[in-house]
Design a protein around this motif. Sequence first.
Motif, PDB file in Angstrom:
ATOM      1  N   THR A  36       0.848  -1.190   0.000  1.00  0.00           N
ATOM      2  CA  THR A  36       0.000   0.000   0.000  1.00  0.00           C
ATOM      3  C   THR A  36       0.886   1.244   0.000  1.00  0.00           C
ATOM      4  O   THR A  36       2.104   1.164   0.236  1.00  0.00           O
ATOM      5  CB  THR A  36      -0.873   0.045   1.266  1.00  0.00           C
ATOM      6  N   ASP A  38       0.911   3.579   2.263  1.00  0.00           N
ATOM      7  CA  ASP A  38       1.499   3.760   3.599  1.00  0.00           C
ATOM      8  C   ASP A  38       2.706   2.846   3.799  1.00  0.00           C
ATOM      9  O   ASP A  38       3.692   3.240   4.436  1.00  0.00           O
ATOM     10  CB  ASP A  38       0.450   3.485   4.687  1.00  0.00           C
ATOM     11  N   GLU A  39       2.621   1.651   3.277  1.00  0.00           N
ATOM     12  CA  GLU A  39       3.777   0.743   3.398  1.00  0.00           C
ATOM     13  C   GLU A  39       4.966   1.262   2.590  1.00  0.00           C
ATOM     14  O   GLU A  39       6.123   1.129   3.001  1.00  0.00           O
ATOM     15  CB  GLU A  39       3.376  -0.673   2.954  1.00  0.00           C
ATOM     16  N   GLU A 241       6.687  11.883  -0.011  1.00  0.00           N
ATOM     17  CA  GLU A 241       5.303  11.546  -0.404  1.00  0.00           C
ATOM     18  C   GLU A 241       5.108  11.801  -1.896  1.00  0.00           C
ATOM     19  O   GLU A 241       4.471  11.024  -2.597  1.00  0.00           O
ATOM     20  CB  GLU A 241       4.279  12.384   0.377  1.00  0.00           C
TER      21      GLU A 241
END
Length: 397
Positions: A36, A38-39, A241
């Motif tokens: 994902t 987040d991972e 990000e």
Amino acid sequence: MNEASSPAGAGPYRPSVRDPKLLPILEKIEAGKRLTFDEGMVLYHTPDYNTLMWLANRVRERKHGDKTYFVHSLRLEFTNICYVGCTFCAFAAKKGEARAWDYSVEEVVAKVREKWEPGLTELHMSSGHHPNRPWSYYPEMVRALNENFPGIQVKAFTAAEIEHLSKISKKPTLEVLRELKEAGLVALPGGGAEIFAERVRRQIAKNKVKAEKWLQIHREAHSLGLRTNATMLYGHIETLEERLEHMDRLRRLQDETGGFYSFIPLAFQPDANALAFNLGKTEFTTGLDDLRNLAVARLYLDNFDHIKGYWVMISSDLVQVALDWGVSDIDGTIIEEHIAHAAGATSPLGLSRQKMVQLIQAAGRVPVERDALYNELRIYDNLPKAEGPRPKAISAS
Ligand code: SF4
């Protein structure tokens, strides 16, 4: 010792995981599951470099074993004249400047003839957005190269250039691609992607193709059977990000089309460009940042065959190390590169085929010479390795 490690002889080797946040990721990688967002961010922040490297290598070896690809290629920039004004660029020149060049079709053919070497397969061309060259120049050039050098594979025109050609020809980008393909174009390089995030794009490439259009042009190329590559310029003002969002958009398009060959992170070069000057930036990206970035790419872009270590920007020395961090392709001999060198790249202008083979063998991997379409031309597996066989500490289960 923790649950991810095992004593010698008690099953497949696994690293001793120091960052507990990596344990579920390790399990997912072992199970072949997709990470994902987040991972992905955990990978960007983990202090546990050992496990990060192990994971990236695990996926790399699962896909390719020890095979490491390169191409015997010639780089040709047919003009450096460009009106776009990307702030990170040290290559572009204005028309009339002493350092500007602008080759006719005949001169492009003559340049290739001058640099020609036996066994050359790929001609990689990307250049400035010339304000005055007519559209007819471009397919004519591709056609002339194919006629003069039968068998050569012309990989040319970034998505940003394709958009420029669409503007000057007043044809849709799909039609531009179709006509270039008919003229003999076989693939597109991955440039022009920079960073997709609008916040960054406004500051580094505000006049360049928009992110959505870049993706659309690659989608169109794939629909015509033209395979492409994808890049990401990192190490300037982007956040971690924004790097991962960039990869995420590529992963989604690859799910849709399957048309990308490789992902190529490009490290920002800090010389002679407005962006570096304004940031007061004189340092290159660090080796650790380069390696981490490659490893994250290898783990996050599960649907890309290759993560490419571009030795021109991160040095041929670091590229050897990167073969343990997810890299399975080190681009090519290149012969002569100008874009990254104009911005301060300290690597040689090109490397010989023998040097490419030595680099890979010295790292304990098997060199595979490919063409622009990733067909395997020669596997160099019958030569003595420079430093003996690579210890198989990390074995596949
Ligand atoms: S990066 Fe390309 S489009 Fe941007 S200014 Fe340089 S040559 Fe022009």
